[in-house]
Scaffold this active site. Structure first.
Site, mmCIF file in Angstrom:
data_model
loop_
_atom_site.group_PDB
_atom_site.id
_atom_site.type_symbol
_atom_site.label_atom_id
_atom_site.label_comp_id
_atom_site.label_asym_id
_atom_site.label_seq_id
_atom_site.Cartn_x
_atom_site.Cartn_y
_atom_site.Cartn_z
ATOM 1 N N GLY A 239 0.771 -1.239 0.000
ATOM 2 C CA GLY A 239 0.000 0.000 0.000
ATOM 3 C C GLY A 239 0.798 1.281 0.000
ATOM 4 N N GLU A 273 4.073 -6.584 2.086
ATOM 5 C CA GLU A 273 3.735 -6.970 0.702
ATOM 6 C C GLU A 273 3.775 -5.758 -0.231
ATOM 7 O OE1 GLU A 273 -0.213 -8.535 1.109
ATOM 8 O OE2 GLU A 273 0.453 -10.369 2.098
ATOM 9 N N GLY A 275 4.226 -3.533 -3.469
ATOM 10 C CA GLY A 275 4.249 -3.725 -4.919
ATOM 11 C C GLY A 275 4.616 -2.414 -5.576
ATOM 12 N N ARG A 276 3.615 -1.523 -5.613
ATOM 13 C CA ARG A 276 3.766 -0.242 -6.298
ATOM 14 C C ARG A 276 5.032 0.518 -5.873
ATOM 15 N NH1 ARG A 276 -0.497 2.805 -8.142
ATOM 16 N NH2 ARG A 276 -1.920 1.578 -6.873
ATOM 17 N N TYR A 323 -8.724 4.822 -12.588
ATOM 18 C CA TYR A 323 -8.627 5.472 -11.269
ATOM 19 C C TYR A 323 -8.419 6.970 -11.378
ATOM 20 C CZ TYR A 323 -6.775 0.724 -10.368
ATOM 21 O OH TYR A 323 -6.554 -0.623 -10.305
ATOM 22 N N CYS A 349 -11.202 3.295 -29.440
ATOM 23 C CA CYS A 349 -12.524 3.786 -29.776
ATOM 24 C C CYS A 349 -13.335 4.058 -28.507
ATOM 25 C CB CYS A 349 -13.160 2.675 -30.588
ATOM 26 S SG CYS A 349 -14.318 3.247 -31.730
ATOM 27 N N GLU A 350 -12.796 4.856 -27.611
ATOM 28 C CA GLU A 350 -13.445 5.181 -26.332
ATOM 29 C C GLU A 350 -13.029 6.598 -25.967
ATOM 30 O OE1 GLU A 350 -15.202 2.941 -24.346
ATOM 31 O OE2 GLU A 350 -14.884 1.301 -25.753
ATOM 32 N N TYR A 378 1.102 -1.869 -12.077
ATOM 33 C CA TYR A 378 -0.279 -1.903 -12.569
ATOM 34 C C TYR A 378 -0.355 -1.278 -13.968
ATOM 35 C CZ TYR A 378 -0.670 -2.881 -7.642
ATOM 36 O OH TYR A 378 -0.470 -3.429 -6.394
HETATM 37 C C1 LIG Z 1 -3.254 -8.285 -0.558
HETATM 38 C C2 LIG Z 1 -2.412 -7.284 -1.250
HETATM 39 N N1 LIG Z 1 -1.132 -7.166 -0.868
HETATM 40 C C3 LIG Z 1 -0.300 -6.278 -1.461
HETATM 41 C C4 LIG Z 1 -0.749 -5.460 -2.478
HETATM 42 C C5 LIG Z 1 0.205 -4.496 -3.094
HETATM 43 O O1 LIG Z 1 -0.185 -3.214 -2.912
HETATM 44 P P1 LIG Z 1 0.748 -2.013 -3.351
HETATM 45 O O2 LIG Z 1 1.123 -2.269 -4.768
HETATM 46 O O3 LIG Z 1 -0.065 -0.811 -3.179
HETATM 47 O O4 LIG Z 1 1.943 -2.044 -2.447
HETATM 48 C C6 LIG Z 1 -2.080 -5.550 -2.906
HETATM 49 C C7 LIG Z 1 -2.592 -4.665 -3.960
HETATM 50 O O5 LIG Z 1 -3.645 -4.160 -3.965
HETATM 51 C C8 LIG Z 1 -2.936 -6.507 -2.283
HETATM 52 O O6 LIG Z 1 -4.212 -6.640 -2.669
#
Ligand SMILES: Cc1ncc(COP(=O)(O)O)c(C=O)c1O
Length: 419
Positions: A239, A273, A275-276, A323, A349-350, A378
């Site tokens: 997050g 966890e 990601g972004r 978003y 086409c949108e 993403y």
């Molecule tokens: C369960 C879970 N963990 C981790 C993430 C990674 O989130 P972020 O990319 O915002 O760090 C997500 C993404 O929505 C998720 O659903």
């Protein structure tokens, strides 16, 4: 020079000029900086270094094999969100013990796959899922490790479409229901509850909600321990946001300072966890101008406006449409052309197929190369074949050179699935 920076007038990735890469590989094209990925992974790892932690990179943000392998090489574990992501994690070299499996709608096939592999933990989303998992594990004569995904009813203060921690969101189990569920799960031979998990949303730039979610987990873990369920880890999800517009946002050290004092009270190891935060600024989408069209005048200033039509749109990067996400869009080589206010649009086409509205750009020429920045998360993973468009190629820049890590899709690849 690491990441996407200008060398004079020209934008480069880890020092390699982007126009050279695009000339060789074509557009639309995703380009990733391995040095940025490494630096951002390490920044999180170092921020949490004083406390027992494991980083499970969230594959959903970008699971191209070479990216997953790169992160494994840096010491990361993996967070998989589907059977497909579990397969990719294994192919990338993660061991089952390095994988946590999350997901709001895991099928019994996916649960059986995770149980058979013996993944580190399955983050369960409902009491029904616990019962299904118990049956699958008992059938195989194993006890599977489970973390309960808690819905802490915390507002992540992010875009509603990427907010997951409110009672009104579909994710997780309300905290008040967890003690009873754990009590019942103690009698299940296929289940061992080892953790609590919360992920309240993505692109979070206010740390208070993340701290509140951590506090909810610590409080719940204490309550469970008092009632006889011993928890081994707290998974605080991902997050942590990034700056898409160049304004300062909290980084890993701020994040650690906000949550560690709370988590420490539990004495439990933590799982993260992200990601972004790791991958978004490490990627850019390169796209060329295919047309420039007159779009009337700005009502306020009467200046002329333009539609700049690119060869990439919602099929390559859907975040702006899904978003209202903002991405910086810049010419790869700066020209001295006069600025024009433009809607930078895709070819689909949108009418929603708009990468950026009201952008002041040097009046573009057909064929000119642009970079959509901070597109590593993403982005490619959400590509689609709408309008029979083909997935873009992806390249990774490493040590002053690049290599194709996913070739451009061909129409034959699509048609091979059809009769
Ligand atoms: C369960 C879970 N963990 C981790 C993430 C990674 O989130 P972020 O990319 O915002 O760090 C997500 C993404 O929505 C998720 O659903």
């Amino acid at each position: 020079m690491i990441g996407f920076q200008r060398d004079g007038a020209a934008l480069a990735c880890d020092g390699v000029p982007l126009d050279r890469i695009a000339s060789a590989e074509g557009t639309p094209l995703y380009v990733y900086s391995s040095a940025t990925i490494a630096a951002r992974y390490r920044a999180i790892d170092e921020a949490f270094a004083g406390y027992p932690h494991r980083i499970h990179y969230a594959l959903k943000a970008n699971s191209t094999l070479a990216i997953a392998r790169l992160l494994r090489g840096l010491g990361s574990s993996a967070d998989a969100n589907s059977g497909g992501e579990i397969e990719v994690a294994i192919l990338a070299g993660f061991t089952p013990a390095q994988i946590v499996f999350t997901g709001v709608g895991k099928t019994s096939g996916e649960l059986a796959q995770a149980v058979a592999l013996g993944v580190r933990s399955i983050n369960v989303e409902s009491e029904g899922e616990i019962a299904r998992l118990d049956a699958i594990a008992r059938e195989r004569g194993v006890r599977t490790s489970v973390a309960i995904r808690v819905n802490p009813d915390v507002d992540a203060k992010t875009h509603p479409h990427i907010s997951t921690g409110l009672r009104t969101n579909k994710f997780g189990i309300p905290a008040s229901d967890v003690p009873d569920i754990c009590r019942r799960a103690q009698f299940m031979d296929g289940i061992q509850i080892v953790g609590l998990h919360a992920h309240i949303g993505s692109q979070i730039t206010d740390l208070a909600p993340l701290a509140n979610a951590a506090r909810a987990l610590v409080t719940l873990a204490r309550e469970l321990r008092d009632k006889g369920t011993t928890i081994e880890h707290l998974d605080i999800g991902g997050g942590l946001g990034v700056s898409y517009d160049g304004e300062p946002v909290p980084g890993p050290v701020d994040y650690a300072n906000a949550v560690l004092p709370i988590l420490r009270e539990s004495g439990l190891a933590i799982v993260l966890e992200p990601g972004r935060h790791i991958i978004a600024p490490a990627g850019a989408l390169l796209t060329r101008v295919v047309d420039v069209k007159d779009a009337g005048v700005r009502p306020t200033t009467l200046e002329p406006r333009a539609f700049v039509v690119m060869d990439a749109g919602m099929t390559e990067l859907i975040r702006p449409m899904l978003y209202d996400a903002f991405h910086r869009i810049e010419p790869v080589v700066r020209t001295g052309a006069p600025l024009v206010c433009a809607d930078v649009v895709g070819p689909l086409c949108e009418s929603s197929d708009t990468l950026g509205r009201d952008r002041m750009v040097p009046r573009p020429q057909v064929g000119e190369l642009y970079a959509v920045l901070d597109a590593g998360a993403y982005g490619a993973v959400m590509s689609s074949n709408y309008n029979r468009r083909l997935f873009p190629a992806e390249v990774l820049v490493e040590n002053g050179a690049w290599r194709v890590i996913r070739r451009r899709q061909k129409l034959q690849d699509l048609l091979a699935l059809e009769s």
